[in-house]
Design an enzyme around this catalytic site. Structure first.
Site: not given
Ligand code: COI
Length: 355
Positions: A203, A101, A239
């Protein structure tokens, strides 16, 4: 004497045991940052390849004020977890998925990325170096945060001349202050999370600060998090700011298709596979917001969040409630996933990486 020897031995093994864990209140972990001992750092300059990285003591990093990440948000992050099994061995859950990813996201953000092997090796080294911070079995996990940032100086809008891949870690347990209690979600009407053609599907760090405003407003009103709708028609579910969403109606489990604006979560994908193995019908499709009023159950998935039951969703002043508790599809999926992640259920899928 033999008795003395036996005594010495037990003191020694006691010391080994004692140093196995950092000095922390393991029963009261939330999702706050607990600084650990080491972080992994690897740099890449103009030629586009990452050289040998190294473990440094955890601490502040130095950045040029003109760094691409500081000025133009050229950065990605990942999240993955390490667990301690009952036999003491440390395991990772699907770090290869995070590595891939990151590569996909790096392409979108015009950054070079570490290879899958470099990524996994860095994560393993970070866990190994911080192993006393991996919580005891059943008390949480070590959350691992890989970052890829444009660290070189650039003034005009262009890709950074240097990149840094960094991995740090923190012991964690429940993400939400609700613990494992059901979440109360608020459907956001004013702000959008991601737009068509934007970076919502990777991300990128730029997806997260813009959701804070709606998140804080919802928290002030007593909600756990915010559910976003598509920015074009404000009609379909997208989401939650920190996780993906699923709805359950009878034997059918649905989640928005991970195309474009939806983050393709590793927990999301794993839950889809587990649900299909358990003979549920799973659909990845556009879900009109109206379906929220007919759902039996709603739940959220994410690395940080895990699998979190949703007790209610409030949309335009209307509060809808859902089934929660031990006899739910959500609970069944959750216990299967956690069983695999913690080594209690045999991994037949190649999801577990030993450290
Ligand atoms: C995760 O779930 O690893 C994330 O990156 C979400 C984050 C807002 C803590």
């Amino acid at each position: 004497s033999n008795a003395e020897q036996a005594c010495e031995q037990s003191v020694e093994s006691y010391n080994v045991k004692k140093n196995e864990y950092a000095d922390l209140d393991w029963d009261n972990l939330g999702f706050g940052l607990t600084p650990t001992d080491y972080m992994y750092v690897m740099k890449c300059s103009n030629n586009g390849t990452f050289e040998q990285g190294q473990l440094n003591r955890y601490g502040n990093i130095e950045l040029n004020p003109a760094a691409g990440v500081l000025n133009y948000g050229q950065g990605l992050y990942e999240g993955t977890k390490a667990y301690r099994k009952k036999d003491g061995n440390l395991i990772l859950f699907r770090p290869d998925q995070n590595a891939m990813r990151m590569q996909f996201g790096a392409e979108r953000m015009c950054m070079p990325s570490p290879s899958v092997d470099q990524f996994i090796d860095a994560v393993k080294q970070t866990v190994q170096a911080n192993k006393c911070w991996v919580p005891p079995p059943g008390k949480g996990s070590l959350y691992i945060r890989p970052l890829l940032i444009g660290s070189g100086p650039i003034l005009g809008l262009a890709p950074s001349p240097e990149y840094t891949f960094l991995v740090y870690a923190s012991p964690v347990r429940n993400y939400f202050k609700e613990g494992s209690a059901p979440l109360n979600i608020y459907v956001e009407a004013e702000y959008d999370r991601a737009s068509r053609g934007g970076a919502g599907g990777v991300k990128s760090i730029t997806n997260y600060a813009p959701v804070l405003k709606a998140l804080l407003r919802a928290k002030n009103r007593g909600f756990s998090d915010v559910l976003y709708l598509d920015s074009v028609n404000k009609k379909n579910l997208e989401e939650v700011s920190s996780c993906n969403i699923f709805i359950v109606k009878g034997n059918l489990i649905s989640t928005p298709a991970a195309v474009g604006t939806i983050l393709p979560g590793v927990t999301r994908r794993s839950i889809i596979e587990i649900a299909r193995d358990l003979c549920y019908q799973v659909e990845e499709r556009p879900i009109p917001v109206d379906e929220l009023s007919e759902a039996d159950e709603v739940f959220c998935t994410g690395t940080a969040v895990g699998v979190a039951p949703v007790g209610s969703i409030t949309c335009q002043g209307k509060r809808m409630e859902y089934k929660t508790g031990a006899q739910t599809v959500c609970a069944q999926l959750y216990s299967t996933l956690v069983g695999i992640q913690t080594g209690h259920i045999e991994d037949k899928k190649g999801w577990i990486f030993e450290i």
